[in-house]
Write a protein that holds these residues in place. Structure first.
Motif, PDB file in Angstrom:
ATOM      1  N   LEU B  71       0.511  -1.369   0.052  1.00 13.57           N
ATOM      2  CA  LEU B  71      -0.179  -0.175  -0.174  1.00 13.57           C
ATOM      3  C   LEU B  71       1.139   1.472   0.082  1.00 13.57           C
ATOM      4  CD1 LEU B  71      -2.421  -0.756   2.723  1.00 13.57           C
ATOM      5  CD2 LEU B  71      -3.427  -0.476   0.093  1.00 13.57           C
ATOM      6  N   ASP B  92      -1.890  -5.622  -6.748  1.00  9.77           N
ATOM      7  CA  ASP B  92      -3.654  -5.918  -6.966  1.00  9.77           C
ATOM      8  C   ASP B  92      -3.411  -7.789  -5.943  1.00  9.77           C
ATOM      9  OD1 ASP B  92      -4.703  -3.407  -6.988  1.00  9.77           O
ATOM     10  OD2 ASP B  92      -5.045  -2.896  -8.892  1.00  9.77           O
ATOM     11  N   ARG B  95      -2.308  -7.946  -2.875  1.00 10.00           N
ATOM     12  CA  ARG B  95      -3.047  -8.530  -1.683  1.00 10.00           C
ATOM     13  C   ARG B  95      -4.262  -9.011  -1.902  1.00 10.00           C
ATOM     14  NH1 ARG B  95      -2.762  -2.225  -3.758  1.00 10.00           N
ATOM     15  NH2 ARG B  95      -0.725  -1.401  -3.446  1.00 10.00           N
ATOM     16  N   ARG B  96      -4.461  -9.597  -2.740  1.00 11.67           N
ATOM     17  CA  ARG B  96      -5.587 -10.928  -2.586  1.00 11.67           C
ATOM     18  C   ARG B  96      -5.381 -11.402  -1.619  1.00 11.67           C
ATOM     19  NH1 ARG B  96      -7.977  -9.541  -8.660  1.00 11.67           N
ATOM     20  NH2 ARG B  96      -8.165  -7.642  -8.722  1.00 11.67           N
ATOM     21  N   TYR B 100      -5.588  -7.700   5.122  1.00  9.07           N
ATOM     22  CA  TYR B 100      -5.625  -6.067   5.796  1.00  9.07           C
ATOM     23  C   TYR B 100      -6.695  -6.250   6.697  1.00  9.07           C
ATOM     24  CZ  TYR B 100      -3.681  -1.816   6.081  1.00  9.07           C
ATOM     25  OH  TYR B 100      -3.394  -0.269   5.839  1.00  9.07           O
ATOM     26  N   PHE B 108     -17.639  -2.162   4.084  1.00  5.56           N
ATOM     27  CA  PHE B 108     -18.021  -1.250   3.113  1.00  5.56           C
ATOM     28  C   PHE B 108     -19.815  -1.347   3.452  1.00  5.56           C
ATOM     29  CE2 PHE B 108     -14.447  -3.279   0.993  1.00  5.56           C
ATOM     30  CZ  PHE B 108     -13.760  -2.312   0.001  1.00  5.56           C
ATOM     31  N   HIS B 110     -22.243  -0.549   2.153  1.00  2.00           N
ATOM     32  CA  HIS B 110     -23.437  -0.726   1.216  1.00  2.00           C
ATOM     33  C   HIS B 110     -23.786  -2.034   0.797  1.00  2.00           C
ATOM     34  CE1 HIS B 110     -19.474   0.045  -0.442  1.00  2.00           C
ATOM     35  NE2 HIS B 110     -20.615  -0.194  -2.093  1.00  2.00           N
ATOM     36  N   MET B 123     -13.626 -11.889  -6.930  1.00  2.00           N
ATOM     37  CA  MET B 123     -12.358 -11.553  -7.409  1.00  2.00           C
ATOM     38  C   MET B 123     -10.951 -12.280  -8.052  1.00  2.00           C
ATOM     39  SD  MET B 123     -10.724  -7.670  -5.881  1.00  2.00           S
ATOM     40  CE  MET B 123     -10.985  -8.264  -4.125  1.00  2.00           C
TER      41      MET B 123
ATOM     42  N   ASN C 109     -10.715   5.437   5.131  1.00  2.00           N
ATOM     43  CA  ASN C 109     -10.593   3.903   5.590  1.00  2.00           C
ATOM     44  C   ASN C 109     -11.189   3.245   4.376  1.00  2.00           C
ATOM     45  OD1 ASN C 109      -9.083   4.593   7.864  1.00  2.00           O
ATOM     46  ND2 ASN C 109     -11.098   4.710   9.111  1.00  2.00           N
ATOM     47  N   LEU C 110     -11.970   3.389   3.975  1.00  2.00           N
ATOM     48  CA  LEU C 110     -12.728   2.772   3.154  1.00  2.00           C
ATOM     49  C   LEU C 110     -12.199   2.386   1.793  1.00  2.00           C
ATOM     50  CD1 LEU C 110     -16.435   3.318   2.790  1.00  2.00           C
ATOM     51  CD2 LEU C 110     -15.638   1.798   4.565  1.00  2.00           C
ATOM     52  N   GLU C 112      -8.465   3.226   1.518  1.00  2.00           N
ATOM     53  CA  GLU C 112      -7.575   2.011   2.138  1.00  2.00           C
ATOM     54  C   GLU C 112      -7.578   0.397   2.152  1.00  2.00           C
ATOM     55  OE1 GLU C 112      -4.593   3.716   4.224  1.00  2.00           O
ATOM     56  OE2 GLU C 112      -4.438   1.743   5.302  1.00  2.00           O
ATOM     57  N   SER C 113      -9.156  -0.187   2.551  1.00  2.00           N
ATOM     58  CA  SER C 113      -9.295  -1.461   3.069  1.00  2.00           C
ATOM     59  C   SER C 113      -9.394  -1.738   1.716  1.00  2.00           C
ATOM     60  CB  SER C 113     -10.937  -1.308   3.272  1.00  2.00           C
ATOM     61  OG  SER C 113     -10.792  -1.231   4.601  1.00  2.00           O
ATOM     62  N   ALA C 114     -10.446  -1.289   0.420  1.00  2.00           N
ATOM     63  CA  ALA C 114     -10.653  -1.938  -0.761  1.00  2.00           C
ATOM     64  C   ALA C 114      -8.869  -1.780  -1.834  1.00  2.00           C
ATOM     65  CB  ALA C 114     -11.403  -0.590  -1.828  1.00  2.00           C
ATOM     66  N   LYS C 115      -8.012  -0.774  -1.408  1.00  2.00           N
ATOM     67  CA  LYS C 115      -7.049  -0.901  -2.285  1.00  2.00           C
ATOM     68  C   LYS C 115      -6.011  -2.629  -1.273  1.00  2.00           C
ATOM     69  CE  LYS C 115      -3.732   2.488  -2.972  1.00  2.00           C
ATOM     70  NZ  LYS C 115      -2.939   2.794  -2.896  1.00  2.00           N
ATOM     71  N   GLY C 116      -6.038  -2.331  -0.104  1.00  2.00           N
ATOM     72  CA  GLY C 116      -5.762  -3.312   0.848  1.00  2.00           C
ATOM     73  C   GLY C 116      -6.126  -4.770   0.586  1.00  2.00           C
ATOM     74  N   MET C 117      -7.051  -4.768   0.140  1.00  2.00           N
ATOM     75  CA  MET C 117      -8.156  -6.054  -0.783  1.00  2.00           C
ATOM     76  C   MET C 117      -7.237  -6.683  -1.990  1.00  2.00           C
ATOM     77  SD  MET C 117     -11.643  -5.707   0.470  1.00  2.00           S
ATOM     78  CE  MET C 117     -12.385  -7.033   0.331  1.00  2.00           C
ATOM     79  N   GLY C 118      -6.978  -5.949  -2.706  1.00  2.00           N
ATOM     80  CA  GLY C 118      -6.479  -6.363  -3.949  1.00  2.00           C
ATOM     81  C   GLY C 118      -6.824  -5.475  -4.950  1.00  2.00           C
ATOM     82  N   MET C 119      -8.333  -4.056  -5.022  1.00  2.00           N
ATOM     83  CA  MET C 119      -9.245  -3.504  -5.960  1.00  2.00           C
ATOM     84  C   MET C 119      -8.061  -3.352  -6.743  1.00  2.00           C
ATOM     85  SD  MET C 119     -12.837  -2.656  -4.276  1.00  2.00           S
ATOM     86  CE  MET C 119     -13.931  -4.238  -3.648  1.00  2.00           C
ATOM     87  N   GLY C 120      -8.200  -3.068  -8.179  1.00  2.00           N
ATOM     88  CA  GLY C 120      -7.899  -1.878  -8.364  1.00  2.00           C
ATOM     89  C   GLY C 120      -8.128  -0.270  -8.471  1.00  2.00           C
ATOM     90  N   ARG C 123     -11.666  -0.767 -10.626  1.00  2.00           N
ATOM     91  CA  ARG C 123     -12.935  -1.771  -9.191  1.00  2.00           C
ATOM     92  C   ARG C 123     -13.301  -0.733  -8.112  1.00  2.00           C
ATOM     93  NH1 ARG C 123     -13.163  -7.488  -9.664  1.00  2.00           N
ATOM     94  NH2 ARG C 123     -11.144  -7.621 -10.435  1.00  2.00           N
ATOM     95  N   ARG C 127     -17.555  -0.507  -8.020  1.00  2.00           N
ATOM     96  CA  ARG C 127     -17.883  -1.213  -6.678  1.00  2.00           C
ATOM     97  C   ARG C 127     -17.776   0.006  -4.950  1.00  2.00           C
ATOM     98  NH1 ARG C 127     -17.605  -7.241  -7.274  1.00  2.00           N
ATOM     99  NH2 ARG C 127     -18.793  -6.866  -5.412  1.00  2.00           N
ATOM    100  N   VAL C 128     -17.053   0.192  -5.139  1.00  2.00           N
ATOM    101  CA  VAL C 128     -16.909   1.618  -3.696  1.00  2.00           C
ATOM    102  C   VAL C 128     -17.307   2.624  -3.614  1.00  2.00           C
ATOM    103  CG1 VAL C 128     -15.688   1.656  -1.180  1.00  2.00           C
ATOM    104  CG2 VAL C 128     -15.547  -0.511  -2.580  1.00  2.00           C
ATOM    105  N   VAL C 132     -21.441   4.222  -2.631  1.00  2.00           N
ATOM    106  CA  VAL C 132     -20.801   4.952  -1.774  1.00  2.00           C
ATOM    107  C   VAL C 132     -21.771   6.531  -1.763  1.00  2.00           C
ATOM    108  CG1 VAL C 132     -20.088   6.213   0.752  1.00  2.00           C
ATOM    109  CG2 VAL C 132     -19.897   3.640  -0.481  1.00  2.00           C
TER     110      VAL C 132
END
Ligand SMILES: Nc1ncnc2c1ncn2[C@@H]1O[C@H](COP(=O)(O)OP(=O)(O)OP(=O)(O)O)[C@@H](O)[C@H]1O
Ligand SMILES: [Mg+2]
Lengths: 265, 406, 215
Positions: B71, B92, B95-96, B100, B108, B110, B123, C109-110, C112-120, C123, C127-128, C132
């Protein structure tokens, strides 16, 4: 009803956002705006000076300096009278509607105001002319009605936005209800109310472009004349001048707001 | 392409255990700053180990952690996870494969709990059924009832529950490595203690490699196999097991950081399951009340612990009330604060102080009742800890027993 | 002639004009939404870009619609062209403003979470961030719709379709039997349809905003 950013058609959000905007951002914005207006007006004036219209042609008559000044004067007079009427009605009414006993009515009024916002200005002006004759006052009446609802809503929202803890603090110090209103609530609501007044003025100036349809004059007359008689130069002159006038009024309003802001807010 | 080397390998095994992490001279220099935020950080982390990063604010813990999943891109050095250089893998994709977890969950808002947890498997193109089964399995793992919580939205959960879902989401694709940045920083102390217990239990079931940032030294002692105490620039002051750090702080900085009162710290080192649990008189809902009262009398107890069908503690009941009411024991109202097997004696002491029974109820997997820890057994543990500390200190010249007695 | 009689007699014409009006507004708002969200996506990360977009949006809203319609006749001639462009323009502005507010307001934070779980990047956006921000964007769409319903009525003067035509017919027959009826029916229908559209959009919100972020 919701009242956050996600709320339905409520412009006070925009006002609040503007009030909260950074100083630098505001001045930059004002500079952009004024640059634009000055460029347009100067460009137009240079063109007008250079253009050589026959005195008796449509262009010659419509775009004569005297005529332009007269229309501008008319436009400003119409707008100022209308805005004064709007504010004289909206602010006291807004204050009344935010008092303890009448507070429950406020959401109703805000709701009606939201609906009223959708009323087409042109419809109101034409109806007013059809029902009460053409001329100055019917135009003023119609546009006052059109501008009243948003201004009323802005006043209500501005007053409601005042931190209730401060009101209670005032009460707790033994201030009477009027004292709390005049010494706490109104001063704190001033920025939002002043911004609302500016918005009302700008809205009225823009809407008054339609006054030409009902014989009340104003710069909009150039546009209608231009379209009816297919005179592009008259049409564009009218459009540019109306736009410039609205932007200048908006600009003046914003500058005044910056300087008139109570200290410490 | 990097994708082929990086992708499923781990995701498809049933449950992967941890991977080792090697950080060599890892450096981060933020543009425009004179000193690097992380200056040549070196660490060797074994597979399945829990390593805690602690240190004063701004010392570079977060930066170090975030470089592991890129990150934050390191400006120098190398990071190798399970034999693979992370800078060679698409960020990416990388990170999958690394869980984390951040403070307040970062769920999220929503998406439902299930959708949140199913994101990474989605994913990775798992099929729907498999994702759904995985979601249930993970909710079970973090002690949330799948039927009840699957379709909730994050804001319909308490802070502690959100954090559990955050952990479940991080574990979704069964990553060998879990990175956690002050994950329990925003919850109240009691919930935090429960979440810590749970993390330890989960770690026993699925032994991931965990790198965990905290500024709470007690938390570090409780959770960590090893603790890295960092100074400004992420310079390692001491990187050792909790016992060693407590017994032999490397320098004054560590000593200050660890604080005085090391005997009490020993309480953080001893786990509940290392002391002998005492039995309680229990009764399951629906059993005969007078029978239970009689049993309690033989055991010499004045209170009976009521359990539900799954042997989860429900409430305490006084013997005289059981005798008076008779009949079968109802579910009734009440609440029992419980601690996990891997909780520390410190946690146990905290719980005891707030309960009127003078003991702490210990539960295991699925909150099943295991036994009690009493004040006596904690006192006993303190005593023996002191004794060993004395013995050690007698052997080490120069170090006084001052701290042990403080 | 009595107003209700007038309404009844001209039912089919009124229905047609209403439909024209709403359809034009709906199409313009739809396109405006796409443009506005795109603009917001381009600028929301940079504070300077966002300020400039907001300033331009405010300035744009200050320009009287009748003036803009007039200006547009020069390049586009009379008819549907200037109407559609002007309506699209005014619809875009409030949506841009809200979309910027919405996207910039997404919790760090959202992301960062998205990035941290491997979303480009894409995406994360799709998706986020956009979901939102959607409630705020939709609020902007509602403001925009109300605004342009009235502007569309003015556009009839430059040859645009819709209910404005009735109002201007009424004006041109000043003193005639049906002048007031025409202007009145045009005005009332615009208000009613604006309300209907607002309700529709509210319903769209119900359907598209997940329970987790509903206010
Ligand atoms: N994006 C950034 N740009 C510039 N400097 C940064 C950035 N992020 C962190 N820093 C600096 O790097 C240093 C280390 O920050 P880091 O966030 O890693 O600290 P930390 O140990 O996690 O602190 P805390 O306990 O407060 O979370 C700090 O001095 C910080 O100011
Ligand atoms: Mg940090």
């Amino acid at each position: 009803m919701s009242t956050t950013v996600t709320a339905p058609p409520v412009d006070p959000d925009a006002i609040a956002a503007e009030v909260a905007q950074s100083r630098a951002g505001k001045w930059a914005r004002l500079a952009i705006q004024q640059g634009l207006v000055v460029a347009v007006v100067v460009g137009w004036a240079v063109w007008r000076n250079g253009a050589d219209f026959k005195a008796e042609s449509v262009e010659g008559r419509s775009l004569a300096w005297g005529q332009i000044l007269q229309l501008t004067g008319q436009h400003i007079l119409l707008s100022v009278v209308t805005t004064v009427i709007v504010l004289v009605l909206a602010i006291p009414l807004g204050i009344v509607l935010t008092r303890r006993h009448t507070r429950r009515l406020a959401p109703l009024v805000v709701g009606v105001a939201n609906i009223g916002q959708a009323a087409p200005a042109i419809g109101l002006i034409v109806l007013s002319a059809l029902l009460f004759n053409i001329g100055f006052w019917p135009a003023v009446g119609a546009v006052s009605l059109y501008g009243l609802l948003p201004s009323l809503r802005n006043t209500i929202v501005g007053l409601e936005q005042v931190d209730q803890r401060l009101v209670e603090a005032g009460r707790g110090m033994g201030m009477s209800a009027p004292a709390v209103l005049f010494r706490v609530e109104l001063p704190l609501a001033v920025p939002v109310i002043v911004a609302g007044a500016r918005l009302a003025l700008v809205l009225v100036v823009g809407t008054m472009a339609l006054a030409g349809f009902v014989g009340a004059g104003g710069l909009g007359l150039l546009i209608t004349t231009g379209i009816k008689l297919s005179r592009i130069s008259v049409l564009i002159s009218g459009a540019l001048l109306v736009a410039a006038l609205a932007l200048i009024i908006d600009w003046i309003g914003r500058v005044v707001e910056e300087f008139a802001r109570p200290k410490g807010i | 392409m990097s994708e082929t080397t990086a992708a499923p390998a781990t995701a498809d095994q049933h449950s992967s255990s941890g991977a080792s992490i090697t950080l060599t001279d890892v450096t981060k220099r933020y543009p425009g700053q004179r000193n690097p935020a992380v200056d040549a950080f070196n660490a060797e982390i074994a597979a399945g180990e829990i390593v805690m990063l602690v240190g004063p604010s701004g010392c570079g813990k977060t930066t170090t952690l975030k470089m592991i999943n890129r990150l934050i891109e390191p400006t120098g050095g190398s990071i190798v996870i399970g034999g693979e250089d992370v800078t060679r893998i698409n960020a990416d994709q990388l990170r999958r494969r690394i869980g984390y977890v951040i403070q307040a969950g970062g769920l999220f808002p929503h998406m439902t709990v299930a959708a949140n947890i199913g994101l990474v498997p989605g994913m990775l193109r798992w099929d729907k059924k498999r994702i759904s089964a995985r979601v249930d399995e993970l909710l079970e793992l973090v002690s949330l009832d799948a039927g009840q919580y699957r379709n909730r939205y994050p804001r319909e959960l308490s802070g502690g529950q959100q954090q559990r879902v955050g952990v479940a989401r991080a574990l979704a694709a069964d990553p060998p490595v879990l990175l956690m940045d002050e994950p329990f920083g925003a919850v109240d102390p009691i919930t935090r203690q429960r979440l810590q217990d749970e993390l330890l239990r989960i770690h026993e079931e699925v032994p991931k490699t965990i790198v965990f940032v905290t500024h709470d030294f007690d938390e570090a002692v409780k959770l960590g196999n090893r603790i890295a105490i960092l100074k400004e620039g992420a310079h390692i002051a001491q990187f050792d097991s909790p016992d060693t750090i407590l017994a032999n702080p490397a320098d004054e900085f560590v000593e200050d950081f660890v604080g005085h009162g090391s005997t009490l710290k020993q309480l953080t080192l001893t786990r509940v399951d290392e002391v002998e649990l005492e039995p309680a008189t229990t009764v399951t809902i629906g059993e005969d009340a007078r029978d239970a009262a009689a049993r309690a009398k033989t055991d010499g107890n004045t209170e009976v612990l009521v359990l539900d069908e799954r042997r989860r503690p429900v409430r305490w009941e006084e013997v005289k009330d059981l005798e008076r009411d008779g009949g079968s024991v109802p579910r009734g109202q009440g609440q029992v604060d419980v601690i996990g097997r891997r909780a520390t004696l410190n946690d146990a002491l905290d719980t005891m102080l707030t309960s009127s029974q003078g003991c702490a109820v210990v539960t295991g997997r699925g909150d099943e009742f295991l036994g009690l820890v009493s004040v006596e057994s904690v006192m006993h543990a303190i005593q023996s800890a002191r004794d060993t500390a004395r013995e050690q200190n007698l052997g080490i010249t120069g170090r006084t027993t001052m701290q042990a007695d403080a | 002639m009595d107003f209700w009689q007038f309404m009844a007699q001209n039912q089919s014409k009124l229905t047609f004009l209403s439909w024209q009006h709403v359809w034009m507004v709906a199409q313009c708002v739809f396109v405006a939404t796409i443009i506005a969200v795109f603009v917001a996506i381009v600028v929301y990360k940079s504070p300077a870009g966002a300020s400039i977009a907001n300033a331009l949006s405010a300035i744009g809203l200050t320009i009287p619609s009748f003036a803009l319609l007039g200006l547009l006749i020069a390049p586009l001639g009379l008819g549907v062209g200037p109407s559609v462009v002007a309506i699209g323009f005014y619809a875009t502005l409030p949506i841009v403003r809200n979309a910027i507010v919405g996207l910039a307001g997404v919790d760090r934070n959202l992301i960062e979470s998205a990035k941290g779980m491997g979303m480009g990047r894409l995406r994360t956006l799709v998706r986020v961030e956009l979901p939102v921000a959607w409630p705020v964007i939709l609020a902007g769409i509602r403001v925009a719709t109300q605004l342009v319903m009235g502007i569309a009525a003015i556009a009839a003067f430059v040859g645009g379709p819709g209910l404005g035509g009735l109002i201007f017919e009424g004006l041109s027959q000043l003193g005639g039997v049906n002048a007031v009826n025409k202007a009145l029916s045009g005005t009332i229908l615009v208000v009613l349809l604006a309300l209907v559209l607002d309700l529709v959009l509210m319903f769209v919100g119900r359907l598209t905003i997940p329970r987790g972020i509903r206010v």
